[in-house]
Design a protein around this motif. Structure first.
Motif, PDB file in Angstrom:
ATOM      1  N   TYR A 182      20.917  11.345 -15.714  1.00 48.55           N
ATOM      2  CA  TYR A 182      19.897  11.772 -16.672  1.00 48.55           C
ATOM      3  C   TYR A 182      20.519  11.875 -18.055  1.00 48.55           C
ATOM      4  O   TYR A 182      21.645  12.334 -18.168  1.00 48.55           O
ATOM      5  CB  TYR A 182      19.327  13.134 -16.245  1.00 48.55           C
ATOM      6  CG  TYR A 182      18.278  13.647 -17.191  1.00 48.55           C
ATOM      7  CD1 TYR A 182      16.988  13.184 -17.111  1.00 48.55           C
ATOM      8  CD2 TYR A 182      18.601  14.560 -18.182  1.00 48.55           C
ATOM      9  CE1 TYR A 182      16.016  13.641 -17.997  1.00 48.55           C
ATOM     10  CE2 TYR A 182      17.646  15.020 -19.060  1.00 48.55           C
ATOM     11  CZ  TYR A 182      16.357  14.553 -18.971  1.00 48.55           C
ATOM     12  OH  TYR A 182      15.411  14.984 -19.844  1.00 48.55           O
ATOM     13  N   LYS A 189      21.231   9.806  -8.963  1.00 49.87           N
ATOM     14  CA  LYS A 189      20.107   9.590  -9.881  1.00 49.87           C
ATOM     15  C   LYS A 189      19.938  10.762 -10.840  1.00 49.87           C
ATOM     16  O   LYS A 189      19.616  10.566 -12.002  1.00 49.87           O
ATOM     17  CB  LYS A 189      18.813   9.384  -9.090  1.00 49.87           C
ATOM     18  CG  LYS A 189      18.684   7.991  -8.517  1.00 49.87           C
ATOM     19  CD  LYS A 189      17.386   7.798  -7.795  1.00 49.87           C
ATOM     20  CE  LYS A 189      16.207   8.095  -8.656  1.00 49.87           C
ATOM     21  NZ  LYS A 189      14.914   7.918  -8.006  1.00 49.87           N
ATOM     22  N   SER A 190      20.179  11.974 -10.380  1.00 50.52           N
ATOM     23  CA  SER A 190      20.058  13.148 -11.241  1.00 50.52           C
ATOM     24  C   SER A 190      21.187  13.219 -12.265  1.00 50.52           C
ATOM     25  O   SER A 190      20.977  13.638 -13.410  1.00 50.52           O
ATOM     26  CB  SER A 190      20.068  14.423 -10.404  1.00 50.52           C
ATOM     27  OG  SER A 190      18.951  14.463  -9.564  1.00 50.52           O
ATOM     28  N   GLU A 230      20.258  10.772  -4.309  1.00 45.09           N
ATOM     29  CA  GLU A 230      19.421  11.557  -5.213  1.00 45.09           C
ATOM     30  C   GLU A 230      20.272  12.272  -6.266  1.00 45.09           C
ATOM     31  O   GLU A 230      19.870  12.387  -7.427  1.00 45.09           O
ATOM     32  CB  GLU A 230      18.587  12.572  -4.430  1.00 45.09           C
ATOM     33  CG  GLU A 230      17.460  11.955  -3.642  1.00 45.09           C
ATOM     34  CD  GLU A 230      16.392  11.322  -4.520  1.00 45.09           C
ATOM     35  OE1 GLU A 230      16.069  11.880  -5.595  1.00 45.09           O
ATOM     36  OE2 GLU A 230      15.889  10.256  -4.143  1.00 45.09           O
ATOM     37  N   LYS A 253      17.377   6.407 -16.540  1.00 45.95           N
ATOM     38  CA  LYS A 253      16.635   6.279 -15.294  1.00 45.95           C
ATOM     39  C   LYS A 253      17.192   5.105 -14.505  1.00 45.95           C
ATOM     40  O   LYS A 253      17.519   4.073 -15.089  1.00 45.95           O
ATOM     41  CB  LYS A 253      15.157   5.995 -15.573  1.00 45.95           C
ATOM     42  CG  LYS A 253      14.362   7.165 -16.010  1.00 45.95           C
ATOM     43  CD  LYS A 253      12.951   6.731 -16.249  1.00 45.95           C
ATOM     44  CE  LYS A 253      11.986   7.782 -15.801  1.00 45.95           C
ATOM     45  NZ  LYS A 253      10.605   7.355 -15.983  1.00 45.95           N
TER      46      LYS A 253
END
Length: 90
Positions: free
Chosen positions: A33, A29-30, A26, A36
């Motif tokens: 930014y 994925k952040s 997670e 995506k």
């Protein structure tokens, strides 16, 4: 690691702690930014799906360390294994 994620390589996260795997996936994925991650993303792969590691598409998967011996035969070339406990990328 971020370069490998952004360049669309298969990444397999390994740790003894399932929570650590999910948190790390997670976080990755952040960190990318405003981009995506639109490829296959399974932060915790259950034992019954371990044979999916040899899938012919790009992925980000998380696997507990106790299952690594089961997936050794399935891992294809070009898949990076990131061990979160030892901080090594293979």
């Amino acid at each position: 690691l971020l370069r490998r994620v952004l360049l669309d390589t298969s990444n397999l996260f390994i740790s003894k702690d399932a929570g650590k795997i999910i948190d790390c996936c997670e976080a990755i994925k952040s960190l990318i930014y405003p981009y995506k991650y639109e490829l296959v993303y399974i932060p915790y792969l259950p034992e019954i799906l371990l044979d999916r590691v040899d899938a012919p598409f790009i992925f980000m998967l998380g696997v507990e360390e106790k299952f690594t011996k089961k997936i050794d035969d399935y891992i294809k070339d070009g898949t990076y294994m990131i061990n979160l406990d030892t901080d090594k990328i293979c």
